[in-house]
Structures are given as structure tokens and as C-alpha cells.
Design a protein around this motif. Structure first.
Motif, PDB file in Angstrom:
ATOM      1  N   UNK A   1       1.267  -1.250   0.240  1.00  0.00           N
ATOM      2  CA  UNK A   1      -0.259   0.448  -0.314  1.00  0.00           C
ATOM      3  C   UNK A   1       1.163   0.471   0.093  1.00  0.00           C
ATOM      4  N   UNK A   2       1.660  -0.181  -1.147  1.00  0.00           N
ATOM      5  CA  UNK A   2       0.319   0.620  -1.294  1.00  0.00           C
ATOM      6  C   UNK A   2      -1.274   0.073  -1.863  1.00  0.00           C
ATOM      7  N   UNK A   3      -2.259   1.342  -1.702  1.00  0.00           N
ATOM      8  CA  UNK A   3      -3.209   0.603  -2.091  1.00  0.00           C
ATOM      9  C   UNK A   3      -4.350   1.069  -2.870  1.00  0.00           C
ATOM     10  N   UNK A   4      -5.685   0.851  -3.435  1.00  0.00           N
ATOM     11  CA  UNK A   4      -5.956   0.821  -4.505  1.00  0.00           C
ATOM     12  C   UNK A   4      -7.641   0.544  -4.460  1.00  0.00           C
ATOM     13  N   UNK A   5      -8.394   1.820  -4.592  1.00  0.00           N
ATOM     14  CA  UNK A   5      -9.904   1.361  -3.750  1.00  0.00           C
ATOM     15  C   UNK A   5     -10.643   1.376  -5.062  1.00  0.00           C
ATOM     16  N   UNK A   6     -11.804   1.098  -5.180  1.00  0.00           N
ATOM     17  CA  UNK A   6     -13.017   1.455  -5.998  1.00  0.00           C
ATOM     18  C   UNK A   6     -13.803   1.542  -5.876  1.00  0.00           C
ATOM     19  N   UNK A   7     -14.854   1.749  -6.222  1.00  0.00           N
ATOM     20  CA  UNK A   7     -16.481   1.216  -6.219  1.00  0.00           C
ATOM     21  C   UNK A   7     -17.217   0.420  -6.639  1.00  0.00           C
ATOM     22  N   UNK A   8     -17.555   0.022  -6.379  1.00  0.00           N
ATOM     23  CA  UNK A   8     -18.473  -1.555  -7.598  1.00  0.00           C
ATOM     24  C   UNK A   8     -19.544  -1.199  -7.724  1.00  0.00           C
ATOM     25  N   UNK A   9     -19.069  -1.719  -9.345  1.00  0.00           N
ATOM     26  CA  UNK A   9     -21.288  -0.935 -10.287  1.00  0.00           C
ATOM     27  C   UNK A   9     -20.991  -1.529 -11.946  1.00  0.00           C
TER      28      UNK A   9
ATOM     29  N   UNK B   1      -8.387   5.486   4.933  1.00  0.00           N
ATOM     30  CA  UNK B   1      -9.192   6.210   3.910  1.00  0.00           C
ATOM     31  C   UNK B   1     -10.490   5.024   3.339  1.00  0.00           C
ATOM     32  N   UNK B   2     -10.768   4.256   4.133  1.00  0.00           N
ATOM     33  CA  UNK B   2     -12.058   3.956   4.198  1.00  0.00           C
ATOM     34  C   UNK B   2     -13.133   3.985   4.597  1.00  0.00           C
ATOM     35  N   UNK B   3     -12.817   4.361   5.893  1.00  0.00           N
ATOM     36  CA  UNK B   3     -13.819   5.424   6.690  1.00  0.00           C
ATOM     37  C   UNK B   3     -13.525   6.153   7.616  1.00  0.00           C
ATOM     38  N   UNK B   4     -13.115   6.717   7.056  1.00  0.00           N
ATOM     39  CA  UNK B   4     -12.573   8.430   7.407  1.00  0.00           C
ATOM     40  C   UNK B   4     -12.691   9.612   6.240  1.00  0.00           C
ATOM     41  N   UNK B   5     -11.500   9.268   5.305  1.00  0.00           N
ATOM     42  CA  UNK B   5     -12.099  10.095   4.312  1.00  0.00           C
ATOM     43  C   UNK B   5     -12.671  10.264   2.935  1.00  0.00           C
ATOM     44  N   UNK B   6     -13.246   8.333   2.812  1.00  0.00           N
ATOM     45  CA  UNK B   6     -13.773   8.379   1.701  1.00  0.00           C
ATOM     46  C   UNK B   6     -14.714   6.476   1.941  1.00  0.00           C
ATOM     47  N   UNK B   7     -15.868   7.735   2.845  1.00  0.00           N
ATOM     48  CA  UNK B   7     -16.927   6.250   3.792  1.00  0.00           C
ATOM     49  C   UNK B   7     -17.630   5.443   3.169  1.00  0.00           C
ATOM     50  N   UNK B   8     -17.879   4.355   2.199  1.00  0.00           N
ATOM     51  CA  UNK B   8     -18.818   3.725   1.566  1.00  0.00           C
ATOM     52  C   UNK B   8     -18.721   3.926   0.524  1.00  0.00           C
ATOM     53  N   UNK B   9     -17.374   4.486   0.298  1.00  0.00           N
ATOM     54  CA  UNK B   9     -17.098   4.867  -1.777  1.00  0.00           C
ATOM     55  C   UNK B   9     -16.338   3.257  -2.134  1.00  0.00           C
TER      56      UNK B   9
ATOM     57  N   UNK C   1      -9.980   3.768 -14.804  1.00  0.00           N
ATOM     58  CA  UNK C   1     -10.451   3.939 -12.831  1.00  0.00           C
ATOM     59  C   UNK C   1     -10.113   5.390 -12.620  1.00  0.00           C
ATOM     60  N   UNK C   2     -10.845   5.072 -11.226  1.00  0.00           N
ATOM     61  CA  UNK C   2     -10.757   6.492 -10.884  1.00  0.00           C
ATOM     62  C   UNK C   2     -10.459   6.131  -9.298  1.00  0.00           C
ATOM     63  N   UNK C   3      -9.441   7.541  -9.330  1.00  0.00           N
ATOM     64  CA  UNK C   3      -8.549   6.510  -8.486  1.00  0.00           C
ATOM     65  C   UNK C   3      -8.051   7.742  -7.356  1.00  0.00           C
ATOM     66  N   UNK C   4      -8.129   7.509  -5.806  1.00  0.00           N
ATOM     67  CA  UNK C   4      -7.630   7.762  -5.286  1.00  0.00           C
ATOM     68  C   UNK C   4      -6.190   7.788  -3.978  1.00  0.00           C
ATOM     69  N   UNK C   5      -5.555   8.375  -3.783  1.00  0.00           N
ATOM     70  CA  UNK C   5      -4.239   7.996  -3.012  1.00  0.00           C
ATOM     71  C   UNK C   5      -4.144   8.254  -1.471  1.00  0.00           C
ATOM     72  N   UNK C   6      -3.825   7.185  -1.292  1.00  0.00           N
ATOM     73  CA  UNK C   6      -3.435   7.843   0.852  1.00  0.00           C
ATOM     74  C   UNK C   6      -2.365   6.078   1.196  1.00  0.00           C
ATOM     75  N   UNK C   7      -0.673   7.925   1.506  1.00  0.00           N
ATOM     76  CA  UNK C   7       0.324   6.658   1.118  1.00  0.00           C
ATOM     77  C   UNK C   7       0.557   6.783   2.778  1.00  0.00           C
TER      78      UNK C   7
END
Length: 350
Positions: free
Chosen positions: A3-11, A116-124, A47-53
Motif C-alpha cells: 500500500x501502496x492501495x487502490x480502492x474502487x466502487x463496485x458498479x 481512507x476507508x472509514x474517514x476520508x472516503x466512507x462507503x465509497x 479507473x477513478x483512483x484515490x491515493x492515501x499513503x
């Protein structure tokens, strides 16, 4: 992390929001790969990518969290061609030449994942990609200490799909022309896993495999038109011995503060002030001093005959990329539990 880590919304069959993190920090000599993979995922895969390192190198810290320290964050603005950029204490519009706004946190890789999961981009976030790490994270000896795998495991424990990726150093120095083919192969692997996520009756998330650990060897064969083989693997159960060596002190007047100043990335692991319960004061003389100085050669270059066929260590030694399904409990998941022996080497055709 690295994590580095890559996260995305499943659609759909491709993620719409991705977050990337590692354990090597922002782009630089100790983190040469994260920007290239970021650009591949955003430019080529769309892909729409947010980076938190982490804001600095945090290797070999596993899945540790900062629980006493206040985790502080800043914004980072990478530029072409190498991702080097400016840091800002506040969010701002992009300046000319800047490609994105990233977040740097003064915390561990697992801390970055959870925030990243719970504070910066919760539910995303639907997918976390941790890496690419500078160096391999194959075998139990490395995996159990890896901040990259720790970040992915932190995501899995929040019931989010996660993939840890590491680029195994084989050539010294690693030729720059290997970076792009490694990113392309990693993108294909990630995309395949997303669209074909495996099942595990013991998985924590709807009977799915918790996470995957991917290792890509940085070898010249990546430049071949056919690339390199990708194998489903299990984790090589190996071990290590002495990791630290004694540091000779000229006298007995050295203090704990002196030790912390000389140690690699350990300052955050000690309390900043004395508390009840026997914490050692930084001003007390330190006559016992040790420095992290492992000999990893037996783990990196073992004899091929000593490696279990079908393990991640075997795959890298043979010049193959490896994918190891894992449960978020330091136990691997067999891709094909019914298969045994060498007949189940499991080459993946992308």
C-alpha cells in the motif's frame, strides 16, 4: 504499501473508484513504482483512483496501527514524469502540471487503509490495492512482516476486497524499462481478479476470498511479447534467524533518545513521554543497543530444490508472477483444494 492501495466502487466489470497505498511512501528513490501504476490505472484502464499513503518509509511494520499518536495528514500533488510533487497542509486546486491530489498520512500502512476507508472516503471504496512494494513479499518470512500485506489485510478485515502487489527486485539496479510492463501486467492481474473474484467458504465477506497477494519479478523477460507466466500459488512456509546486530557504544552515557535518532523508522514506536506502568525514560542511559541488520540472502536466493513446487517463492525463482489467495488471518487459501501434486501448477492465462 509497499500500500501502496487502490480502492474502487463496485458498479460494473471495472471499478469506478480506486484507492492506492503502499508502505514505501510517496514517489521517490524508496517508492519508485506507485506513480507508474497509478497512471496506468487512471489513464489506460480509466479507473477513478484515490491515493492515501504513508508520508515516509514504513516497511517491515506489518499490520500495526498508531494508537497513541495523533495521525496527521497533508496533501500531495504529483507531477509528470516521475510523480515528484509539492506538499500542502490544505487542499487546493491543481496547479499547472499537477495530475492529482493525494493524501499523505503520518501513520502506518494499515492506518492509512483504515482512515481512507472509514474517514476520508466512507462507503465509497470497493477495492484496495496495496503497492506496488519495492521488493518481494513472497513467503511467510516476508509476508508476516510486510506493511504492504498489512495494509491489504486491514482492508480485508473491514470486509473490502483487497490486493497486495510487490515488484520483486532481481536486477541491481532495476532497469527503468521494466517499470511499464510490470504496471501493465499488474493491471491485467488486478482487472482479472476483480472480475473473477474467488470463493472461500471460510471467507469473511459473503463467502469470497478475503484478499490476494501478488508478486511480479522485475526481470528482462517482462519485455518479451509473450511476457511472463502467472501462477496460482500457495505461500512458502520459511523462517528467518537473527535480524538485529549489536551496536557498540563508546561509553555508557548514550541515552534512549540517541538510540531513537540512529534507528531506522522507529521513533514513532516509542511513547513521547513517560507514563505510569514502567515506560523507560528517553534520558536514561542505554548500554544495550541493537540495529536492524538482517541477512536476507538465504531467503531471496534459496536453492531451487529447496522450494516447494507451486509456492510463491518457487514461482519467483522460476521467473513467474504469483497470485496467492489469502485469508485475513495469515493462512493461505488453496485455489483448487481438490488438486494435489505437480499436476496443479495452475498457470493463469490472461
Amino acid at each position: 504499501m509497499g500500500i501502496d492501495d487502490l480502492t474502487h466502487r463496485r458498479s460494473s466489470l471495472s471499478p469506478s473508484l480506486v484507492t492506492t497505498r503502499n508502505d514505501d511512501g510517496p514517489p521517490g528513490s524508496q517508492s519508485p513504482y506507485i506513480y507508474g501504476l497509478y497512471r496506468h490505472l487512471t489513464t489506460n484502464l480509466r479507473w477513478d483512483v484515490k491515493v492515501v499513503v504513508p508520508s515516509s518509509q514504513k516497511s517491515w511494520i506489518g499490520k500495526a496501527f498508531h494508537i497513541k499518536e495523533i495521525t496527521k495528514g497533508r496533501y500531495y500533488y504529483p507531477k509528470e514524469p516521475d510523480g515528484m510533487g509539492e506538499v500542502s497542509s490544505t487542499s487546493r486546486p491543481l496547479n499547472e502540471g499537477e495530475v492529482a491530489e493525494w493524501v499523505l498520512l503520518d501513520g502506518t500502512p494499515a492506518t492509512c487503509t483504515n482512515i481512507a476507508l472509514h474517514n476520508l472516503y466512507p462507503g465509497q471504496i470497493d477495492l484496495v490495492i496495496s503497492g506496488p512494494n519495492l521488493g518481494r513479499n513472497s513467503s511467510a518470512a516476508f509476508a508476516m512482516s510486510s506493511g504492504t500485506i498489512g495494509a491489504a489485510m486491514s482492508s480485508a478485515l473491514s470486509q473490502i476486497r483487497s490486493v497486495a502487489i510487490s515488484y520483486s527486485t532481481v536486477l541491481h539496479p532495476t532497469p527503468n524499462e521494466l517499470f511499464e510492463p510490470a504496471d501493465i501486467l499488474s493491471g491485467r492481474i488486478i482487472e482479472y481478479l476483480w472480475n473473477n473474484w474467488g470463493k472461500d467458504v471460510g471467507g469473511m465477506r459473503n463467502g469470497e476470498i478475503d484478499m490476494y497477494n501478488v508478486n511480479v519479478p522485475m526481470i528482462m523477460e517482462l519485455l518479451n511479447p509473450e511476457g511472463i507466466d502467472v501462477h496460482w500459488t500457495h505461500m512458502w512456509r520459511n523462517s528467518y534467524g537473527q535480524l538485529f546486530k549489536a551496536v557498540l557504544t563508546p561509553n555508557a552515557t548514550s541515552t534512549m533518545s540517541d538510540v531513537l535518532k540512529k534507528g531506522p523508522e522507529v521513533a514513532g514506536q516509542y511513547p513521547q513521554e513517560s507514563e505510569p506502568g514502567g515506560d523507560i525514560s528517553n534520558t536514561e542511559p542505554a548500554t544495550l543497543m541493537f540495529k536492524f541488520s538482517p541477512d536476507f540472502q538465504p531467503l531471496i536466493t534459496p536453492s531451487i530444490g529447496s522450494l516447494p513446487v507451486g509456492s510463491d517463492g518457487w514461482a519467483i525463482a522460476k521467473g513467474h508472477a504469483s497470485i496467492t489467495p489469502l485469508r485475513a488471518c495469515f493462512a493461505h487459501v488453496d485455489h483448487d483444494p481438490a488438486a494435489t501434486g505437480t499436476e496443479s501448477l495452475g498457470i493463469l492465462k490472461l
